[in-house]
Motif scaffolding. Structure first.
Motif, PDB file in Angstrom:
ATOM      1  N   GLU A 251       0.794  -1.221   0.000  1.00  0.00           N
ATOM      2  CA  GLU A 251       0.000   0.000   0.000  1.00  0.00           C
ATOM      3  C   GLU A 251       0.829   1.276   0.000  1.00  0.00           C
ATOM      4  OE1 GLU A 251      -3.613   0.492   1.163  1.00  0.00           O
ATOM      5  OE2 GLU A 251      -4.175  -1.563   0.717  1.00  0.00           O
ATOM      6  N   GLN A 252       1.996   1.256   0.612  1.00  0.00           N
ATOM      7  CA  GLN A 252       2.767   2.497   0.843  1.00  0.00           C
ATOM      8  C   GLN A 252       1.837   3.601   1.353  1.00  0.00           C
ATOM      9  OE1 GLN A 252       4.740   2.459  -3.164  1.00  0.00           O
ATOM     10  NE2 GLN A 252       6.388   3.438  -2.040  1.00  0.00           N
ATOM     11  N   THR A 309      -8.227   0.786  10.020  1.00  0.00           N
ATOM     12  CA  THR A 309      -8.900  -0.009   8.979  1.00  0.00           C
ATOM     13  C   THR A 309      -7.951  -1.068   8.426  1.00  0.00           C
ATOM     14  OG1 THR A 309      -8.287   1.576   7.281  1.00  0.00           O
ATOM     15  CG2 THR A 309     -10.452   1.876   8.285  1.00  0.00           C
ATOM     16  N   PRO A 310      -8.511  -2.233   8.053  1.00  0.00           N
ATOM     17  CA  PRO A 310      -7.648  -3.321   7.588  1.00  0.00           C
ATOM     18  C   PRO A 310      -6.867  -2.923   6.333  1.00  0.00           C
ATOM     19  CG  PRO A 310      -9.917  -4.063   7.909  1.00  0.00           C
ATOM     20  CD  PRO A 310      -9.928  -2.575   8.049  1.00  0.00           C
ATOM     21  N   CYS A 311      -5.689  -3.513   6.211  1.00  0.00           N
ATOM     22  CA  CYS A 311      -4.812  -3.217   5.071  1.00  0.00           C
ATOM     23  C   CYS A 311      -4.818  -4.431   4.144  1.00  0.00           C
ATOM     24  CB  CYS A 311      -3.406  -2.962   5.606  1.00  0.00           C
ATOM     25  SG  CYS A 311      -2.181  -2.574   4.357  1.00  0.00           S
ATOM     26  N   THR A 316      -2.609  -7.151  10.856  1.00  0.00           N
ATOM     27  CA  THR A 316      -3.705  -6.640  11.683  1.00  0.00           C
ATOM     28  C   THR A 316      -3.274  -5.401  12.470  1.00  0.00           C
ATOM     29  OG1 THR A 316      -3.051  -8.296  13.291  1.00  0.00           O
ATOM     30  CG2 THR A 316      -4.955  -8.810  11.915  1.00  0.00           C
ATOM     31  N   PHE A 317      -1.988  -5.070  12.402  1.00  0.00           N
ATOM     32  CA  PHE A 317      -1.494  -3.894  13.127  1.00  0.00           C
ATOM     33  C   PHE A 317      -2.046  -2.609  12.510  1.00  0.00           C
ATOM     34  CE2 PHE A 317       2.780  -6.237  14.065  1.00  0.00           C
ATOM     35  CZ  PHE A 317       2.177  -6.957  15.081  1.00  0.00           C
ATOM     36  N   VAL A 318      -2.421  -1.673  13.381  1.00  0.00           N
ATOM     37  CA  VAL A 318      -2.907  -0.375  12.883  1.00  0.00           C
ATOM     38  C   VAL A 318      -1.788   0.344  12.131  1.00  0.00           C
ATOM     39  CG1 VAL A 318      -4.609  -0.062  14.726  1.00  0.00           C
ATOM     40  CG2 VAL A 318      -2.280   0.850  15.030  1.00  0.00           C
ATOM     41  N   ARG A 319      -2.201   1.293  11.324  1.00  0.00           N
ATOM     42  CA  ARG A 319      -1.219   2.083  10.566  1.00  0.00           C
ATOM     43  C   ARG A 319      -1.226   3.528  11.048  1.00  0.00           C
ATOM     44  NH1 ARG A 319      -3.343   1.088   4.684  1.00  0.00           N
ATOM     45  NH2 ARG A 319      -5.222   0.502   5.818  1.00  0.00           N
ATOM     46  N   MET A 320      -0.048   4.107  11.161  1.00  0.00           N
ATOM     47  CA  MET A 320      -0.003   5.545  11.438  1.00  0.00           C
ATOM     48  C   MET A 320       0.272   6.268  10.130  1.00  0.00           C
ATOM     49  SD  MET A 320       3.645   5.763  13.493  1.00  0.00           S
ATOM     50  CE  MET A 320       4.510   7.138  12.702  1.00  0.00           C
TER      51      MET A 320
END
Ligand code: DLL
Length: 437
Positions: A251-252, A309-311, A316-320
């Motif tokens: 996703e970058q 939100t899922p990637c 499953t880790f959240v994204r900042m």
């Protein structure tokens, strides 16, 4: 590719259970071993046993940069020096450096999270990684080094600087990936041009960049000029160094936080109130697996937001979000808040403008002034279209005014006038503070 799916794809419920267990353990550890934590827990009238759910984290006091300074050098270590195998430090702008200590267990965790970082960037044991992060007290060099070794890649520990040699090594050792600060890598691109090396002809396909804010436009600039994919990685010495979070190649778009080791919160930087997930604020991290120098609710001063939100990568880790900047680097120009990265975005959208710039802030009587000095390519500068250069400066000033709301003076300067960085770039020269000192 995922290095450790057991953790990186752990169902959220299970992950939260693990976090709670580890948080309880860490709170007890610091309470019993670190006088500072005993004192501040007691003052807040909270005991490690009071932590019954993850929400109880909010009952614990924050740790500030000033606590690090007040306990300089080893006061926040929870392990005896006998068990500390490595010490790093980051130089602050004033006073003592911030000191951090690692046990062997911490070094193993660090290698693990950096192995995840490289794997998420698409690298394997088949890759040759040229590591241009600085080696030394700075955590970038050794942090990336251990992670690269952990995945079995061949690491070239070249460190930052010595750019002509870097280009020679890239050519001769056939590196497939490069690590470094984005500003240093931007200057390497220029050195390659000087040396007549076509970067597109080299086998490098991925860049792993971080340690300073860099805009989406800077990413595009580097990706375009080098023909690589540029991955953003984030971290800070106090928490572990690089390896706190990193983008995945799918996703970058947002950096996955290694939540089995670090719990993230976002707070209002002024009131310290915890914000709902998704709002922009100051990132706060709690380490839950380290034992050399665990930190509870460390206020990073970095501004970002968290996306749960899922990637598409399956982690499953959240994204900042990409960090916008540090609250202490925020410029307040006649009452308007500005981050250097916002100015960078505006500059790099302009044709002929190079990624080398500096922001000079000063005072003219009671008025704050800001001048953006930016290099433009030689052919543009030496063309006899001086009038059109001026028009271009005005037009950039106008865009800055329209989109950021500040009146900045833009000055195109000759190629190679701005100092190149070998590590973190110093983008802002604040003459107002120089005058105060
Ligand atoms: O810069 C650790 C690191 C090394 C991260 C190499 C990534 C790559 P410090 O020297 O302690 O540690 O500086 C930490 O740098 O609080 C942020 O303000 C800034 N920073 C780090 N990574 C990023 C990033 C290392 N990807 C401070 N984007 C942090 C924006 C970053 N800022």
């Amino acid at each position: 590719m995922i290095w450790n799916p057991t953790y990186e794809k752990m169902p959220r419920k299970e992950l939260e259970k693990l976090q709670l267990e580890r948080l309880k353990h860490t709170a007890a550890l610091v309470y019993n071993k670190v006088p500072h934590y005993k004192k501040v827990f007691d003052k807040a009238n909270v005991r490690p046993e009071d932590i019954k759910s993850l929400d109880d984290l909010r009952r614990l006091p924050f740790t500030l940069k000033s606590d690090m300074r007040d306990n300089y050098p080893y006061g926040l270590f929870s392990a005896e020096l006998d068990n500390i195998v490595r010490i790093h430090a980051s130089s602050g702008t004033t006073g003592h450096p911030t000191v951090v200590g690692y046990t062997q267990n911490d070094i193993d965790i660090w290698s693990e999270v950096m192995a995840r970082t490289f794997t998420a960037a698409g690298l394997t044991n088949k890759d040759v990684i040229q590591n241009a992060f600085g080696y030394g007290l700075f955590t970038g060099g050794l942090g990336a080094h251990y992670g690269a070794e952990r995945i079995g890649a061949s690491v070239i520990p070249v460190s930052g600087g010595n750019s002509h040699r870097q280009i020679m090594l890239l050519k001769d050792f056939r590196a497939t990936a490069i690590c470094g600060t984005p500003s240093y890598v931007a200057s390497l691109i220029e050195t390659a041009q000087d040396d007549g090396v076509d970067l597109h002809s080299l086998p490098v396909r991925v860049g792993i960049f971080g340690a300073e804010p860099w805009s989406a436009e800077m990413r595009r600039e580097i990706e375009g000029k080098w023909g690589i994919k540029a991955i953003d990685i984030y971290g800070l010495s106090e928490i572990i160094g690089p390896g706190v979070s990193s983008e995945c190649e799918e996703e970058q778009n947002g950096l996955h936080i290694n939540e089995d080791h670090f719990i993230v919160e976002t707070i209002n930087p002024e009131t310290a109130e915890v914000l709902p997930v998704g709002s922009e604020g100051e990132l706060v991290f709690t380490t839950i697996s380290k034992d050399g120098m665990p930190l509870i609710r460390y206020r990073t001063r970095d501004l970002s937001s968290v996306d749960p939100t899922p990637c598409s990568c399956g982690r499953t880790f959240v994204r900042m979000k990409k960090v916008r900047g540090r609250s202490d680097d925020m410029l307040i120009i006649r009452g308007v808040n500005v981050f250097p990265s916002q100015i960078e975005s505006m500059l790099l959208e302009y044709n002929g403008v190079l990624p080398y710039y500096q922001i000079v802030v000063d005072k003219n009587g009671p008025m704050d002034t800001i001048e953006v000095q930016v290099e433009i390519s030689e052919d543009v500068f030496f063309s006899d279209r001086i009038r059109s250069l001026q028009t271009a400066e005005y037009s950039l000033e106008k865009s800055i005014k329209e989109s950021i709301g500040i009146s900045a003076k833009v000055r195109f300067v000759e190629h190679r006038t701005i100092m190149r960085s070998e590590g973190k770039a110093q983008r802002v020269i604040d003459k107002r503070t120089e005058k105060k000192q």
